[in-house]
Motif scaffolding. Sequence first.
Motif, PDB file in Angstrom:
ATOM      1  N   SER A  79       0.830  -1.211   0.000  1.00 59.06           N
ATOM      2  CA  SER A  79       0.000   0.000   0.000  1.00 59.06           C
ATOM      3  C   SER A  79       0.862   1.257   0.000  1.00 59.06           C
ATOM      4  N   ALA A  80       2.013   1.209   0.684  1.00 56.34           N
ATOM      5  CA  ALA A  80       2.919   2.358   0.658  1.00 56.34           C
ATOM      6  C   ALA A  80       3.455   2.587  -0.745  1.00 56.34           C
ATOM      7  N   LEU A  81       3.789   1.500  -1.437  1.00 54.21           N
ATOM      8  CA  LEU A  81       4.241   1.620  -2.821  1.00 54.21           C
ATOM      9  C   LEU A  81       3.118   2.133  -3.716  1.00 54.21           C
ATOM     10  N   THR A  82       1.898   1.637  -3.504  1.00 56.53           N
ATOM     11  CA  THR A  82       0.755   2.098  -4.284  1.00 56.53           C
ATOM     12  C   THR A  82       0.522   3.589  -4.088  1.00 56.53           C
ATOM     13  N   LEU A  83       0.624   4.052  -2.840  1.00 57.28           N
ATOM     14  CA  LEU A  83       0.454   5.482  -2.559  1.00 57.28           C
ATOM     15  C   LEU A  83       1.512   6.300  -3.275  1.00 57.28           C
ATOM     16  N   LEU A  84       2.755   5.845  -3.229  1.00 58.10           N
ATOM     17  CA  LEU A  84       3.832   6.576  -3.899  1.00 58.10           C
ATOM     18  C   LEU A  84       3.590   6.658  -5.402  1.00 58.10           C
ATOM     19  N   MET A  85       3.187   5.540  -6.016  1.00 58.92           N
ATOM     20  CA  MET A  85       2.917   5.539  -7.448  1.00 58.92           C
ATOM     21  C   MET A  85       1.704   6.409  -7.784  1.00 58.92           C
ATOM     22  N   GLY A  86       0.699   6.392  -6.906  1.00 56.71           N
ATOM     23  CA  GLY A  86      -0.473   7.235  -7.123  1.00 56.71           C
ATOM     24  C   GLY A  86      -0.122   8.710  -7.083  1.00 56.71           C
TER      25      GLY A  86
END
Length: 257
Positions: free
Chosen positions: A163-170
């Motif tokens: 989820s942290a990676l998803t937030l960064l990509m978002g």
Amino acid sequence: MRPIRILFRRDFIHGFQLNFMKWILAGVVLVLIVLWAIWNRVDGENKGILILVNILEGYAPGEGENLKLPADWLAIHILFLYVIGQYTSEDFRVNGTYIFPRVRNPWRWWVSKILWTVLSVVLYYGLLLAVGFVLSLLLLPAILPVKGLGEFELLMAAVLLSSALTLLMGLLQTVLSLWFSTIMSFFVTLAVLMICCYVQSIWLPGDYGMLIRSTYLETHNLWDLTAAFLYFSVSCTGLAFAGHYVIRGKDVLPKSE
């Protein structure tokens, strides 16, 4: 704080109204991803909701082995990029002229969009956990969805890192969409995800957002995740300031700003 609360409430209602069908589609695709993982599980392994760990753990190419495409991992992140889509950039271009003079500070508008993105990540992974729990309970009735504290911690570690990676990509896609076109920002972000799949480097988010590359798998010590969250905190903060810089340079801002 009051203007930010008002803007965030507007984003919560307006954003999810505009993206309602995308969320429906996301739910359907998540069901298909989990079903595919259950169908392809190895007998005696990957039981219960821990199937999600295999989906979210990422990919670490071994030396000398043929490269594989982590399709389920990529699908999880690409689907989220599709869900949040062009909401922020469209709101900026269409409504910025009217909103910015009223809030008097573009930073407030941008903070609201960041909070909306964070909330979207939380809801997205909540939906994924719900899908995984229900399907594992229905299709694997002899298996408890989560058995013991160790499995729960492993699942939470996979979810938190992913989820942290998803937030960064978002946030990366959102900042780029303020600068370039929505399509270009999506493909640039997709390229970063693809690079993360096959290139292992301390400078890339893949090494921090993939559980399979984390020392936590060996030690099961939650402190081993500290470096990952420090990396994501610094990166997301940098993107937050980069987005504010881009916004302040746009013509829609009042001259007094």
